[in-house]
Design an enzyme around this catalytic site. Structure first.
Site, PDB file in Angstrom:
ATOM      1  NE  ARG A  91      38.934   4.155  -9.664  1.00 51.68           N
ATOM      2  CZ  ARG A  91      39.223   3.629 -10.855  1.00 51.68           C
ATOM      3  NH1 ARG A  91      38.320   3.654 -11.821  1.00 51.68           N
ATOM      4  NH2 ARG A  91      40.395   3.057 -11.090  1.00 51.68           N
ATOM      5  CB  SER A 332      28.994   4.130   8.912  1.00 51.92           C
ATOM      6  OG  SER A 332      29.920   3.683   7.951  1.00 51.92           O
ATOM      7  CE1 TYR A 394      28.991   1.207  -1.278  1.00 53.50           C
ATOM      8  CE2 TYR A 394      26.617   1.513  -1.233  1.00 53.50           C
ATOM      9  CZ  TYR A 394      27.882   1.975  -0.995  1.00 53.50           C
ATOM     10  OH  TYR A 394      28.053   3.225  -0.494  1.00 53.50           O
TER      11      TYR A 394
END
Ligand code: 13P
Length: 394
Positions: A91, A332, A394
């Site tokens: 990550r 965004s 999400y």
């Protein structure tokens, strides 16, 4: 929020006559000596000037937000799509690639981070927040704690995270964050029920007030999911309903409109509707909805991409900037900025430069779209691939 905070009379919107006493020190919501007369107030919190400045800098011409605030679980899905394990090292490597892209600040004004990234550094030991500030990119932080089922609703959800939000926000500010994001969702096929809409709007408003009280510009994001086979008119109807409740509660919570940013979904037909809408139609419906619901005091509208392809999200944004708007209309995006980058990178160090170039290509395309000057010529096939996933979480 300190109870002693001064409440200023908003002279522009009041109708004040001689002989009436000032309500300058009256707390919002308390009984007025003049109950029949409504007086608009704005809260003068200690951060107000800074919030307005931060929001303006994020909503600056030709720039928008890079959203990389995926939770660890969702980031894992991104990494999995290119065969990488969901480890902290992977990550970090992915976020380092994105946040150290040379020249990114020309097109990107803010980056939304997940908590792990806000406190992380590059492999050379430079804090990610410093990498951003060096490029004049404002660091932001996802503060919601995700969605859970909403009891009593029609299989809908609500967003958690208000408990302890004030102290967390104060800590994020100390770490360098200057704006925040809270994403809740509204599902058209599930209703939406009056309960779910009210809960979404109230949660967003409480979050916005708490963020402003701690120096963070709140991004207000009630995502109206793409799921469904409904026509665009139905999306317009639901979007108008949702935004009217959101603004009602934002005002009730004395949120300073000049110090917020919105992150709406574009008004499109449901993803499973038989007809697609052209960029001009999407722009027309979306701007109609925004003009009806969003006061011009709000500095910026920063759209989410919601599963549209990279090229589609850019084309729709471009169509919305063909005529002047009362607010900065920009992006965004998460999926619509990251898709080609991930595919190019494949987790290989030798691909980092090419992956950063592909991020710059997308960021520049959206920057041009913010200025209404984008042409889709030369877009890759990858950029045209839709990313809608039914029931996406999400
Ligand atoms: P996308 O819909 O653009 O993937 O992002 C949504 C979001 O809220 C990311 O911050």
């Amino acid at each position: 929020m300190a109870c002693s905070s001064v409440v200023k009379l908003n002279a522009a919107s009041s109708s004040w006559t001689a002989g009436q006493k000032s309500v300058v020190n009256q707390r919002p919501g308390s009984a007025s000596r003049f109950p029949a007369r409504r007086v608009s107030v704005v809260r003068a919190g200690s951060y107000t000037d800074e919030l307005i400045k931060t929001a303006k800098s994020i909503a600056s011409p030709g720039r928008g937000i890079l959203a990389i605030d995926e939770s660890n679980a969702t980031c894992g899905k991104r990494l999995d799509s290119i065969g990488l394990d969901n480890t902290e090292t992977n990550r970090q490597a992915y976020r380092q690639l994105l946040l150290t892209t040379p020249g990114l600040g020309e097109y990107i004004s803010g980056a939304i981070l997940f908590e792990e990234t806000l406190y992380q550094s590059t492999t050379d030991g430079k804090k990610f927040v410093d990498c951003l500030s060096d490029q004049n990119i404002v660091p932001g932080i996802k503060v919601d704690k995700g969605l859970v089922p909403l009891p009593g609703s029609n299989n809908e959800s609500w967003c958690q995270g208000l408990d302890g939000l004030a102290s967390r926000s104060a800590e994020y500010y100390k770490q360098g964050a200057r704006f925040a994001k809270w994403r809740t969702v509204v599902s058209i096929p599930c209703g939406p029920s009056a309960l779910a809409v009210k809960e979404a709007a109230w949660g967003l408003a409480r979050y916005a007030a708490i963020s402003q009280d701690n120096g963070l510009v709140p991004i207000v994001e009630p995502e109206i999911l793409l799921d469904g086979d409904h026509p665009i008119e139905r999306t317009l109807e639901v979007a108008e309903r949702v935004w009217s409740e959101v603004f009602y509660y934002l005002a009730e919570n004395n949120v300073v409109f000049e110090g917020i940013l919105l992150k709406p979904s574009m008004v499109t037909p449901g993803a499973e509707h038989k007809e697609k809408a052209s960029p001009d139609t999407v722009a027309n419906y979306t701007l109609t909805m925004l003009r009806r619901r969003v006061p011009p005091a709000v500095p910026g509208i920063m759209f989410l991409s919601g599963g549209q392809s990279e090229a589609e999200a850019t084309l729709n944004l471009n169509a919305m900037n063909q005529t002047p708007n009362p607010w900065h209309v920009s992006f965004s995006y998460a999926r619509a900025l990251q898709n080609t980058v991930l595919k190019t990178w494949q987790g290989r160090p030798e691909n980092i430069d090419a992956a950063q170039q592909s991020l710059l290509i997308r960021a520049k395309a959206n920057s041009l779209a913010q200025l209404g000057k984008y042409s889709a010529q030369g877009e890759s096939d990858e950029a045209k691939k839709g990313m809608f996933v039914k029931g996406y979480t999400y």
